[in-house]
Design an enzyme around this catalytic site. Structure first.
Site, PDB file in Angstrom:
ATOM      1  N   ARG A 104      -0.595 -36.722 -71.510  1.00 22.71           N
ATOM      2  CA  ARG A 104      -0.821 -35.541 -70.673  1.00 22.71           C
ATOM      3  C   ARG A 104       0.448 -35.140 -69.915  1.00 22.71           C
ATOM      4  NH1 ARG A 104      -6.472 -34.800 -70.688  1.00 22.71           N
ATOM      5  NH2 ARG A 104      -7.605 -36.662 -71.371  1.00 22.71           N
ATOM      6  N   SER A 106      -3.706 -35.487 -76.595  1.00 20.82           N
ATOM      7  CA  SER A 106      -2.887 -35.952 -75.465  1.00 20.82           C
ATOM      8  C   SER A 106      -1.935 -37.071 -75.893  1.00 20.82           C
ATOM      9  CB  SER A 106      -3.767 -36.423 -74.306  1.00 20.82           C
ATOM     10  OG  SER A 106      -4.532 -35.352 -73.796  1.00 20.82           O
ATOM     11  N   PRO A 107      -1.212 -36.897 -77.006  1.00 24.37           N
ATOM     12  CA  PRO A 107      -0.320 -37.961 -77.487  1.00 24.37           C
ATOM     13  C   PRO A 107       0.903 -38.172 -76.603  1.00 24.37           C
ATOM     14  CG  PRO A 107       0.036 -35.976 -78.762  1.00 24.37           C
ATOM     15  CD  PRO A 107      -1.154 -35.704 -77.886  1.00 24.37           C
ATOM     16  N   TYR A 112     -12.355 -24.092 -74.439  1.00 28.75           N
ATOM     17  CA  TYR A 112     -10.995 -23.894 -73.934  1.00 28.75           C
ATOM     18  C   TYR A 112     -10.729 -22.442 -73.560  1.00 28.75           C
ATOM     19  CZ  TYR A 112      -9.963 -28.444 -76.165  1.00 28.75           C
ATOM     20  OH  TYR A 112      -9.957 -29.762 -76.562  1.00 28.75           O
TER      21      TYR A 112
END
Length: 311
Positions: free
Chosen positions: A188, A184-185, A38
């Site tokens: 997104r 990604s709950p 990241y």
């Protein structure tokens, strides 16, 4: 991940990461999740946690050499040698002597999972990491890994828009006593209500390549927010809070990790813990369906993988 500019935003967009992380800790957030892939996110965390390291569970990951971008397949590496290179870099970047939760970011299809997890277990013995995790692993892989060394957490995409975990992986996690960490709950960003069409996404936004965000498909999927908005109105909450509360209702050790670059959204996400859904709310949300596969299904990562450099 958001500070790696994955979704097409400029590096300057959002509040400063140091202020954001400080506010999160002040509000009681205890889990911070990143990865070596990241961008400079590990370095950001290392700076932001100066003097506050002991107050958090710090998670990072290794195993993705290059993600699947621009139509190219991923390059994965779960070898013990590469793992040791990665953990030393992460410890340096995070400015810490140990990592609380170290994930294999994606399973290396060219290597038995027992070999990777066995090497990770050595890091526990050495005190460099405290717990092991797997990200986007198949059920059989999780079971085999857990037989080598206890797996503390399985991280996978899970939201109202990504439900395949519910068939096998979530029941297996309950059986083995493994926590589930949904990434990604908020779909997104779609489940916050902030995206109304593809026109809301920058031209270089990664989401434009995702099946659920395809032309025509996204418009149909966005209609699922109608029920989310109805439930949100009944609870005087935001749609994103309802989406998070739905996951939190699944089990005490389901720990969603919503990402954001804005302090206001951070505060809103945290308040999802105050929303108590009724059984009828949960049933209505359980019935939500979307079209188009999510991007990183496990089988997509174990086929068409590029050779590792120098392999």
């Amino acid at each position: 991940m958001g500070y790696a500019a994955a979704y097409g935003q400029s590096a300057a967009a959002g509040d400063s990461p140091e202020n954001l992380i400080s506010r999160a800790l002040d509000l009681g957030v205890t889990l911070l999740d990143t990865a070596d892939i990241y961008g400079d996110s590990e370095q950001i965390l290392g700076r932001a946690l100066t003097g506050r390291r002991e107050s958090v569970v710090l998670a990072t990951k290794f195993g993705i050499v290059a993600p699947p971008m621009g139509g190219n397949p991923p390059v994965l590496n779960g070898t013990p040698t590469y793992m040791r290179e990665c953990v030393e870099r992460s410890l340096t970047s995070l400015k810490t002597d140990y990592i609380d939760l170290y994930y294999l970011h994606r399973v290396d299809p060219d290597l038995p999972i027992e070999e990777t997890v066995g090497a990770m277990a050595e890091l526990v013995t050495e005190g460099k990491i405290r717990h092991l995790g797997l990200s986007e692993a198949a059920p059989d892989t999780i079971r085999r890994a857990h037989a080598v060394h206890p797996i503390t957490a399985v991280e996978t995409e899970w939201s109202l828009w990504a439900r395949d975990i519910e068939a096998q992986i979530f029941p297996l996690a309950r059986e083995l006593g493994i926590s589930v960490v949904p990434y990604s709950p908020l779909g997104r960003g779609a489940l916050t209500g902030a995206i109304t069409s593809r026109d809301d996404l920058p031209e270089n936004d990664w989401r434009r390549t995702m099946p659920q965000y395809a032309e025509g498909t996204l418009d149909k999927n966005l209609t699922t927010l109608d029920v989310v908005r109805e439930i949100a109105a009944a609870h005087e909450a935001a749609p994103g809070q309802i989406s998070l509360a739905w996951l939190l209702a699944k089990a005490p050790d389901v720990v969603p990790i919503p990402g954001t670059r804005r302090i206001a959204f951070l505060e809103q996400n945290i308040r999802a813990t105050e929303v108590v859904l009724t059984a009828d709310d949960v049933a209505r949300l359980d019935a939500v369906t979307v079209i188009g596969k999510r991007e990183y299904m496990t089988d997509n990562w174990t086929s068409g993988v590029s050779p590792r450099p120098n392999s």
